[in-house]
Scaffold this motif. Structure first.
Motif, PDB file in Angstrom:
ATOM      1  N   ARG A  46     -12.784 -14.162 -17.763  1.00  0.00           N
ATOM      2  CA  ARG A  46     -13.193 -14.241 -19.169  1.00  0.00           C
ATOM      3  C   ARG A  46     -14.034 -13.021 -19.547  1.00  0.00           C
ATOM      4  O   ARG A  46     -13.841 -12.417 -20.617  1.00  0.00           O
ATOM      5  N   GLY A  61      -3.682 -20.930 -11.616  1.00  0.00           N
ATOM      6  CA  GLY A  61      -3.497 -22.008 -12.587  1.00  0.00           C
ATOM      7  C   GLY A  61      -4.681 -22.124 -13.524  1.00  0.00           C
ATOM      8  O   GLY A  61      -4.514 -22.276 -14.746  1.00  0.00           O
ATOM      9  N   ALA A  62      -5.898 -22.027 -12.981  1.00  0.00           N
ATOM     10  CA  ALA A  62      -7.097 -22.084 -13.818  1.00  0.00           C
ATOM     11  C   ALA A  62      -7.192 -20.857 -14.720  1.00  0.00           C
ATOM     12  O   ALA A  62      -7.538 -20.966 -15.907  1.00  0.00           O
ATOM     13  N   SER A  84      -4.820 -19.149 -15.967  1.00  0.00           N
ATOM     14  CA  SER A  84      -3.831 -19.211 -17.043  1.00  0.00           C
ATOM     15  C   SER A  84      -4.339 -20.000 -18.242  1.00  0.00           C
ATOM     16  O   SER A  84      -3.856 -19.812 -19.365  1.00  0.00           O
ATOM     17  N   GLN A  85      -5.305 -20.875 -18.021  1.00  0.00           N
ATOM     18  CA  GLN A  85      -5.873 -21.672 -19.101  1.00  0.00           C
ATOM     19  C   GLN A  85      -7.147 -21.063 -19.671  1.00  0.00           C
ATOM     20  O   GLN A  85      -7.627 -21.493 -20.723  1.00  0.00           O
ATOM     21  N   ALA A  86      -7.702 -20.068 -18.975  1.00  0.00           N
ATOM     22  CA  ALA A  86      -9.003 -19.515 -19.361  1.00  0.00           C
ATOM     23  C   ALA A  86      -8.925 -18.158 -20.020  1.00  0.00           C
ATOM     24  O   ALA A  86      -9.880 -17.721 -20.668  1.00  0.00           O
ATOM     25  N   THR A  87      -7.810 -17.456 -19.852  1.00  0.00           N
ATOM     26  CA  THR A  87      -7.686 -16.098 -20.371  1.00  0.00           C
ATOM     27  C   THR A  87      -6.251 -15.848 -20.791  1.00  0.00           C
ATOM     28  O   THR A  87      -5.324 -16.497 -20.282  1.00  0.00           O
ATOM     29  N   SER A  88      -6.072 -14.904 -21.696  1.00  0.00           N
ATOM     30  CA  SER A  88      -4.720 -14.541 -22.128  1.00  0.00           C
ATOM     31  C   SER A  88      -4.217 -13.298 -21.407  1.00  0.00           C
ATOM     32  O   SER A  88      -3.120 -12.819 -21.699  1.00  0.00           O
ATOM     33  N   GLN A 113       3.189 -20.818 -16.400  1.00  0.00           N
ATOM     34  CA  GLN A 113       1.841 -21.100 -16.899  1.00  0.00           C
ATOM     35  C   GLN A 113       1.296 -19.979 -17.770  1.00  0.00           C
ATOM     36  O   GLN A 113       0.499 -20.218 -18.685  1.00  0.00           O
ATOM     37  N   THR A 114       1.708 -18.752 -17.501  1.00  0.00           N
ATOM     38  CA  THR A 114       1.196 -17.594 -18.240  1.00  0.00           C
ATOM     39  C   THR A 114       2.178 -17.110 -19.313  1.00  0.00           C
ATOM     40  O   THR A 114       2.032 -16.001 -19.820  1.00  0.00           O
ATOM     41  N   ASP A 115       3.171 -17.932 -19.642  1.00  0.00           N
ATOM     42  CA  ASP A 115       4.185 -17.550 -20.638  1.00  0.00           C
ATOM     43  C   ASP A 115       4.860 -16.222 -20.291  1.00  0.00           C
ATOM     44  O   ASP A 115       5.096 -15.375 -21.148  1.00  0.00           O
TER      45      ASP A 115
END
Length: 318
Positions: free
Chosen positions: A23, A57-58, A60-64, A93-95
């Motif tokens: 982040r 995995g974490a 992928s949900q916390a940053t682009s 998960q990261t598109d």
């Protein structure tokens, strides 16, 4: 245009800290992430080694930011079929913003199941076959493979990204660098080596990306930074094949006694002078690298990101 990323060190930091650093990296202006893949740290002082796929995995949900392993060894500890499933899931998960960085590995991580650690030429042969297996699996089709090193029967990945996961290959010598040019979607190495980039391109890499990484140590003064870098990462200065063949952190600690503080101070950008950091990073750009990934040594992550956001990243060549 050169890309500047942040290199997350799983050897030094636990999962929550790595997510926090990602982040901070995005906020500071870094545009992508590398993350190391280890079973052990290089020495006990580093003190961590979380399972990289859980951390991704974490992330992928916390940053682009795009994410890449630097690097995964898909040959001994992890079978290529399992590595392919992990990488395909990370890409979903990261598109699609995930790259799989691979290399021939180190005994430090790969011998833990009791498997024989092969010679370098055999390790590269195994890596080439592993990459071929993973590329087949990334299609989402059923794969059976009976090769020299790996067997896969009726394997199909059901969770796959829209496009196959790009595979970049790490190289630290001529044979590995030429393999990267021949089979990789990109090249990874840890020195501003123009000859290596040119060898990669001649071997088939052509216009594919060359990605380089380096350790730095922001600290209130250069001496303190050098001491910290020597304490935690003296292994970076070990010569030849030692990093690939030593089997445990305690063996690295023994070998690190041969590395002097002056060697580390000369090799690692340390301290608060932005020109020191800018010069080190620019050497990669001048050597022909398309991306440069920086890893801060030690606990001063917040001050490092403030320093880079204000004094380093804005002055780097575009």
């Amino acid at each position: 245009m050169t890309e500047y990323g942040y290199f997350l060190a799983c050897e030094e930091h636990g999962p929550a800290a790595l997510v926090d650093q990602a982040r901070r990296a995005e906020d500071a202006g870094f545009t992508s992430l590398w993350i190391s893949d280890h079973y052990h740290p290089w020495n006990d002082a580093q003190g961590q080694s979380p399972f990289v796929w859980s951390v991704i995995g974490a992330l992928s949900q916390a940053t682009s930011l795009p994410i890449e392993t630097a690097v995964t060894c898909p040959t001994v500890r992890l079978h290529p079929a399992i590595t392919a499933q992990a990488a395909a899931t990370a890409a979903v998960q990261t598109d699609g913003a995930f790259r799989l960085g691979v290399g021939s590995g180190e005994a430090l991580n790969e011998h833990v199941l009791g498997d024989r650690w092969p010679q370098a030429a055999v390790r590269l042969e195994m890596l080439e076959e592993a990459v071929a297996v993973m590329r087949k699996l990334f299609t989402g089709e059923e794969v059976s493979h009976h090769g020299k090193h790996y067997t896969v029967e009726n394997a199909r990945l059901y969770t796959v990204p829209e496009a196959p996961v790009p595979i970049d290959v790490s190289g630290f010598g001529p044979a590995a660098t030429e393999l990267a040019g021949r089979i990789g979607d990109g090249f990874i190495t840890m020195a501003p080596d123009q000859d290596a980039v040119e060898r990669f391109r001649r071997a088939g890499g052509k216009t594919k990306p060359a990605r380089g990484g380096l350790k730095v140590c922001w600290a209130p003064d250069r001496e303190e930074g050098a001491k910290r870098a020597h304490h935690l990462w003296a292994n970076e200065q070990l010569p030849g094949e030692l990093p690939q063949v030593l089997p445990t952190p305690s063996h690295f600690e023994q070998a690190n006694q041969l590395v002097t503080l002056d060697q580390v101070a000369d090799a690692v950008p340390c301290g608060p002078d932005p020109d020191t950091h800018i010069s080190a990073i620019t050497s990669y750009v001048e050597a022909g690298f398309d991306s440069v990934y920086v890893s801060q040594i030690g606990p001063d992550q917040e001050k490092f990101f403030e320093f880079y956001a204000a004094q380093v990243l804005p002055q780097l060549p575009g």
